[in-house]
Structures are given as C-alpha cells and as structure tokens.
Scaffold this motif. Structure first.
Motif, short mmCIF file in Angstrom:
data_model
loop_
_atom_site.label_atom_id
_atom_site.label_comp_id
_atom_site.label_asym_id
_atom_site.label_seq_id
_atom_site.Cartn_x
_atom_site.Cartn_y
_atom_site.Cartn_z
N ALA A 48 20.61 32.04 51.88
CA ALA A 48 21.52 33.12 52.29
C ALA A 48 21.94 33.95 51.08
N LEU A 49 20.94 34.46 50.36
CA LEU A 49 21.19 35.17 49.11
C LEU A 49 20.39 36.47 49.08
N VAL A 50 21.05 37.55 48.67
CA VAL A 50 20.37 38.82 48.46
C VAL A 50 20.64 39.23 47.01
N VAL A 51 19.57 39.52 46.26
CA VAL A 51 19.69 39.92 44.87
C VAL A 51 19.03 41.27 44.70
N ILE A 52 19.74 42.18 44.04
CA ILE A 52 19.19 43.49 43.69
C ILE A 52 19.45 43.64 42.20
N CYS A 53 18.38 43.66 41.41
CA CYS A 53 18.56 43.71 39.97
C CYS A 53 17.54 44.65 39.33
N ARG A 54 17.93 45.21 38.19
CA ARG A 54 17.03 46.11 37.47
C ARG A 54 16.02 45.28 36.71
N ARG A 55 14.78 45.70 36.80
CA ARG A 55 13.72 45.03 36.06
C ARG A 55 13.90 45.31 34.57
N SER A 56 13.63 44.33 33.76
CA SER A 56 13.76 44.46 32.31
C SER A 56 12.71 45.41 31.77
N GLU A 57 13.12 46.26 30.87
CA GLU A 57 12.19 47.16 30.20
C GLU A 57 11.31 46.39 29.22
N ARG A 58 11.81 45.25 28.75
CA ARG A 58 11.09 44.46 27.75
C ARG A 58 10.12 43.47 28.35
#
Length: 68
Positions: A48-58
């Motif tokens: 029961a988890l939703v994650v929205i995250c920015r992908r690392s540039e590195r």
C-alpha cells in the motif's frame, strides 16, 4: 459461470487502480513542471505504497573503492 458480483468487484478494482495510476502520473507531471528532471512512479499494492521520485542525474550509486 462467473457470478455477477465477482465481475462487478473486478471491474471496480480495475477502475480504482486506473484512478490511482492517473493520480500518480498527474502528480509526477506537476513535480516535473516545478523541479524539472525525469520522475519515476512506483505503485506497490502489496505494501500500500505510492512513490514518486526524481531520477538521479548521476545514475546509480557505486561503491567506493577500498583504501589499502
């Protein structure tokens, strides 16, 4: 023959999952407009988890070489 209530429950669950995915995509697009970059969405129904995250540039983190 499949019982009508099972079909209704399956259709309802599919609709709810589509709604969750649409909401996550909307939020990721809003974050992209504010912060830029590429965003990743992960929906985990087991936890029961939703994650929205920015992908690392590195890229992925690499282990540091050991110092002799």
């Amino acid at each position: 023959m499949i019982h009508a209530s099972l079909i209704k429950a399956a259709v309802s669950a599919s609709g709810a999952m589509a709604e969750i995915n649409a909401a996550a995509e909307y939020l990721a697009e809003a974050m992209k407009r504010i912060h830029g970059g590429s965003w990743r969405i992960q929906v985990d129904h087991d936890d029961a988890l939703v994650v929205i995250c920015r992908r690392s540039e590195r890229g992925r983190a690499a282990p540091r070489p050991e110092i002799a």
